[in-house]
Write an enzyme that holds these catalytic residues in place. Structure first.
Site, PDB file in Angstrom:
ATOM      1  CG  HIS A  38      -1.979  -1.088   1.150  1.00 41.78           C
ATOM      2  ND1 HIS A  38      -2.742  -1.471   2.221  1.00 41.78           N
ATOM      3  CD2 HIS A  38      -2.352  -1.910   0.139  1.00 41.78           C
ATOM      4  CE1 HIS A  38      -3.543  -2.461   1.868  1.00 41.78           C
ATOM      5  NE2 HIS A  38      -3.317  -2.755   0.602  1.00 41.78           N
ATOM      6  CB  CYS A  80       6.001  17.021 -12.529  1.00 40.85           C
ATOM      7  SG  CYS A  80       6.802  16.897 -10.910  1.00 40.85           S
TER       8      CYS A  80
HETATM    9  C1  BV8 Z   1      -7.996  -2.194  -5.574  1.00 44.79           C
HETATM   10  C2  BV8 Z   1      -4.004   3.499   2.531  1.00 44.79           C
HETATM   11  C3  BV8 Z   1      -8.597  -2.501  -7.739  1.00 44.79           C
HETATM   12  C4  BV8 Z   1      -2.653   3.630   3.148  1.00 44.79           C
HETATM   13  C5  BV8 Z   1      -5.399   1.502   2.496  1.00 44.79           C
HETATM   14  C6  BV8 Z   1     -16.057  -1.915  -3.329  1.00 44.79           C
HETATM   15  C7  BV8 Z   1     -15.793  -0.643  -3.801  1.00 44.79           C
HETATM   16  C8  BV8 Z   1     -14.478  -0.204  -4.026  1.00 44.79           C
HETATM   17  C9  BV8 Z   1     -13.415  -1.056  -3.791  1.00 44.79           C
HETATM   18  C10 BV8 Z   1     -13.702  -2.310  -3.310  1.00 44.79           C
HETATM   19  C11 BV8 Z   1     -14.984  -2.756  -3.077  1.00 44.79           C
HETATM   20  N1  BV8 Z   1     -14.905  -4.026  -2.612  1.00 44.79           N
HETATM   21  C12 BV8 Z   1     -13.636  -4.401  -2.524  1.00 44.79           C
HETATM   22  C13 BV8 Z   1     -12.893  -3.376  -2.982  1.00 44.79           C
HETATM   23  C14 BV8 Z   1     -11.472  -3.364  -3.101  1.00 44.79           C
HETATM   24  C15 BV8 Z   1     -10.892  -2.509  -1.970  1.00 44.79           C
HETATM   25  C16 BV8 Z   1     -11.196  -3.173  -0.654  1.00 44.79           C
HETATM   26  O1  BV8 Z   1     -10.621  -4.198  -0.329  1.00 44.79           O
HETATM   27  N2  BV8 Z   1     -12.155  -2.616   0.110  1.00 44.79           N
HETATM   28  C17 BV8 Z   1     -12.519  -3.248   1.368  1.00 44.79           C
HETATM   29  C18 BV8 Z   1     -12.615  -2.193   2.481  1.00 44.79           C
HETATM   30  C19 BV8 Z   1     -13.851  -3.960   1.172  1.00 44.79           C
HETATM   31  N3  BV8 Z   1      -9.486  -2.508  -2.242  1.00 44.79           N
HETATM   32  C20 BV8 Z   1      -8.963  -1.508  -2.964  1.00 44.79           C
HETATM   33  O2  BV8 Z   1      -9.578  -0.529  -3.339  1.00 44.79           O
HETATM   34  C21 BV8 Z   1      -7.506  -1.703  -3.315  1.00 44.79           C
HETATM   35  N4  BV8 Z   1      -7.358  -1.435  -4.704  1.00 44.79           N
HETATM   36  O3  BV8 Z   1      -8.636  -3.174  -5.294  1.00 44.79           O
HETATM   37  O4  BV8 Z   1      -7.900  -1.727  -6.822  1.00 44.79           O
HETATM   38  C22 BV8 Z   1      -8.682  -1.777  -8.989  1.00 44.79           C
HETATM   39  C23 BV8 Z   1      -8.961  -2.510 -10.125  1.00 44.79           C
HETATM   40  C24 BV8 Z   1      -9.055  -1.860 -11.296  1.00 44.79           C
HETATM   41  C25 BV8 Z   1      -8.888  -0.469 -11.351  1.00 44.79           C
HETATM   42  C26 BV8 Z   1      -8.623   0.260 -10.200  1.00 44.79           C
HETATM   43  C27 BV8 Z   1      -8.528  -0.393  -9.007  1.00 44.79           C
HETATM   44  C28 BV8 Z   1      -6.644  -0.720  -2.535  1.00 44.79           C
HETATM   45  C29 BV8 Z   1      -6.573  -1.165  -1.089  1.00 44.79           C
HETATM   46  C30 BV8 Z   1      -5.611  -0.250  -0.334  1.00 44.79           C
HETATM   47  C31 BV8 Z   1      -6.406   0.764   0.390  1.00 44.79           C
HETATM   48  N5  BV8 Z   1      -5.531   1.617   1.211  1.00 44.79           N
HETATM   49  N6  BV8 Z   1      -4.711   2.416   3.189  1.00 44.79           N
HETATM   50  C32 BV8 Z   1      -2.791   4.089   4.568  1.00 44.79           C
HETATM   51  O5  BV8 Z   1      -3.363   5.167   4.779  1.00 44.79           O
HETATM   52  O6  BV8 Z   1      -2.336   3.357   5.470  1.00 44.79           O
HETATM   53  S1  BV8 Z   1      -6.104   0.173   3.255  1.00 44.79           S
HETATM   54  C33 BV8 Z   1      -6.007   0.286   4.936  1.00 44.79           C
HETATM   55  O7  BV8 Z   1      -6.545  -0.940   5.452  1.00 44.79           O
HETATM   56  C34 BV8 Z   1      -4.570   0.330   5.417  1.00 44.79           C
HETATM   57  O8  BV8 Z   1      -3.623   0.363   4.377  1.00 44.79           O
HETATM   58  C35 BV8 Z   1      -4.410  -0.983   6.129  1.00 44.79           C
HETATM   59  O9  BV8 Z   1      -3.177  -1.448   5.866  1.00 44.79           O
HETATM   60  C36 BV8 Z   1      -5.451  -1.813   5.475  1.00 44.79           C
HETATM   61  C37 BV8 Z   1      -5.836  -3.049   6.173  1.00 44.79           C
HETATM   62  O10 BV8 Z   1      -6.058  -2.742   7.530  1.00 44.79           O
HETATM   63  P1  BV8 Z   1      -5.236  -3.624   8.586  1.00 44.79           P
HETATM   64  O11 BV8 Z   1      -3.796  -3.415   8.339  1.00 44.79           O
HETATM   65  O12 BV8 Z   1      -5.739  -5.017   8.564  1.00 44.79           O
HETATM   66  O13 BV8 Z   1      -5.585  -2.898   9.937  1.00 44.79           O
HETATM   67  P2  BV8 Z   1      -6.960  -3.026  10.739  1.00 44.79           P
HETATM   68  O14 BV8 Z   1      -7.008  -1.887  11.699  1.00 44.79           O
HETATM   69  O15 BV8 Z   1      -8.076  -3.232   9.781  1.00 44.79           O
HETATM   70  O16 BV8 Z   1      -6.802  -4.383  11.550  1.00 44.79           O
HETATM   71  C38 BV8 Z   1      -5.820  -4.465  12.561  1.00 44.79           C
HETATM   72  C39 BV8 Z   1      -5.819  -5.919  13.016  1.00 44.79           C
HETATM   73  O17 BV8 Z   1      -4.741  -6.086  13.935  1.00 44.79           O
HETATM   74  C40 BV8 Z   1      -7.084  -6.318  13.732  1.00 44.79           C
HETATM   75  O18 BV8 Z   1      -7.488  -7.586  13.265  1.00 44.79           O
HETATM   76  C41 BV8 Z   1      -6.660  -6.415  15.210  1.00 44.79           C
HETATM   77  O19 BV8 Z   1      -7.326  -7.454  15.893  1.00 44.79           O
HETATM   78  C42 BV8 Z   1      -5.213  -6.780  15.070  1.00 44.79           C
HETATM   79  N7  BV8 Z   1      -4.352  -6.344  16.179  1.00 44.79           N
HETATM   80  C43 BV8 Z   1      -4.404  -5.171  16.860  1.00 44.79           C
HETATM   81  N8  BV8 Z   1      -3.378  -5.145  17.758  1.00 44.79           N
HETATM   82  C44 BV8 Z   1      -2.690  -6.309  17.612  1.00 44.79           C
HETATM   83  C45 BV8 Z   1      -3.302  -7.075  16.604  1.00 44.79           C
HETATM   84  N9  BV8 Z   1      -2.853  -8.292  16.223  1.00 44.79           N
HETATM   85  C46 BV8 Z   1      -1.762  -8.763  16.871  1.00 44.79           C
HETATM   86  N10 BV8 Z   1      -1.116  -8.088  17.843  1.00 44.79           N
HETATM   87  C47 BV8 Z   1      -1.544  -6.871  18.239  1.00 44.79           C
HETATM   88  N11 BV8 Z   1      -0.894  -6.235  19.214  1.00 44.79           N
HETATM   89 ZN    ZN Z   2       5.850  18.457  -9.660  1.00 44.40          ZN
END
Ligand code: BV8
Ligand code: ZN
Length: 249
Positions: free
Chosen positions: A124, A135
């Site tokens: 990501h 640019c």
């Molecule tokens: C793509 C930006 C295709 C960076 C992020 C409907 C409409 C539109 C899109 C979609 C759709 N359905 C599906 C999609 C695809 C979409 C998607 O998956 N949506 C989801 C929400 C349904 N994906 C996309 O859009 C991707 N692109 O598919 O393009 C395409 C095809 C053709 C043409 C064009 C495009 C792009 C996905 C990237 C999005 N950007 N972030 C930033 O700001 O950081 S995603 C965001 O969520 C973050 O990047 C993060 O990394 C990611 C996942 O979250 P997690 O890392 O899992 O974090 P979270 O808080 O959710 O969970 C934490 C976990 O840790 C928990 O389980 C918790 O229990 C656990 N935890 C906590 N503490 C601990 C622990 N575990 C162990 N130890 C601990 N101590």
């Molecule tokens: Zn520029």
């Protein structure tokens, strides 16, 4: 925490030479960085579509940049935790035995590299990269505070954006291919600290399982991936990951 890990799991860990790991925000939680979902998550009171989409950025670049500037500030003072360090150690242990570890991360905080991991695939993008929307010039920039919000390109005065992948945006093709290749060729796939809700990252576990890799999850809570893995370990990654590599001689 006494983590009595099953012997067959420890055996698989010590035998594996081709390992792939997928990490999410949970791996950085013990370094003090907020996760996205769940209690206290970044998105608990923010609108995901306002902050992590190109449309949200076009609508209000200042608001999006204030969020990213705040996250950069948190990440600047964060230190890698025992989970990050365990993965870096595992990679080095394998490299001395002709093996390899591909570390695929959804995190944009750079803590895996700070812990010493070399082979990191940033699916990501990176919060430390600034990209010019006019640019296209990209540069690594850890400046904090930024000279102005939103920041401007030094070359063309265009609007800079964070070098991260937002929802609806393609993942960097090279990173995606490397991640898929790693999942297709590994013997062991570990997924740690991710809610398994964002694709295509979350789909990599299935790619690995389908080709016969042993799969392990480390998470505080069950996720949609928990039923699909061979071992779903409940707990903090900062404790589980060091326990997993304690099996290495
Ligand atoms: C793509 C930006 C295709 C960076 C992020 C409907 C409409 C539109 C899109 C979609 C759709 N359905 C599906 C999609 C695809 C979409 C998607 O998956 N949506 C989801 C929400 C349904 N994906 C996309 O859009 C991707 N692109 O598919 O393009 C395409 C095809 C053709 C043409 C064009 C495009 C792009 C996905 C990237 C999005 N950007 N972030 C930033 O700001 O950081 S995603 C965001 O969520 C973050 O990047 C993060 O990394 C990611 C996942 O979250 P997690 O890392 O899992 O974090 P979270 O808080 O959710 O969970 C934490 C976990 O840790 C928990 O389980 C918790 O229990 C656990 N935890 C906590 N503490 C601990 C622990 N575990 C162990 N130890 C601990 N101590
Ligand atoms: Zn520029």
């Amino acid at each position: 925490m006494d983590l009595s890990l099953p012997n067959d799991l420890l055996q698989r860990i010590s035998e594996a030479r081709r390992v792939a790991v997928l990490t999410g925000a949970g791996v950085s939680a013990e370094s003090g960085l907020s996760t996205f979902r769940g209690p206290g998550g970044l998105w608990e009171n923010q609108d995901l579509m306002e902050l992590a989409t190109p449309q949200g950025f076009a609508r209000d670049p200042k608001k999006v940049w204030e969020w990213y500037a705040w996250r950069r500030e948190q990440a600047l003072v964060a230190q890698p935790n025992a989970g990050h360090l365990a993965l870096a150690r595992w990679e080095e242990w394998l490299s001395h035995r002709g093996g390899r570890l591909d570390l695929i991360t959804q995190n944009v905080d750079g803590l895996h590299q700070a812990a010493g991991s070399k082979n990191v695939i940033e699916l990501h993008g990176s919060g430390w990269v600034l990209r010019c929307t006019r640019c296209g010039r990209e540069r690594l920039d850890r400046t904090h505070p930024l000279p102005e919000i939103p920041p401007r390109c030094g070359e063309c005065q265009g609007l800079l954006r964070p070098g991260v992948v937002w929802f609806g945006e393609m993942l960097p093709p090279a990173a995606l291919v490397s991640a898929q290749t790693a999942a297709e060729n590994c013997e062991l796939f570990l997924v740690a600290g991710t809610s398994g809700t964002v694709y295509p990252a979350a789909g990599l576990v299935e790619v690995a399982a389908r080709q016969g890799a042993a799969t392990i999850e480390a998470n505080l809570e069950p996720t949609p991936l928990s039923d699909a893995v061979d071992w779903s370990l409940r707990g903090r990654s900062g404790e589980i990951l060091p326990s997993l590599i304690a099996a290495l001689d």
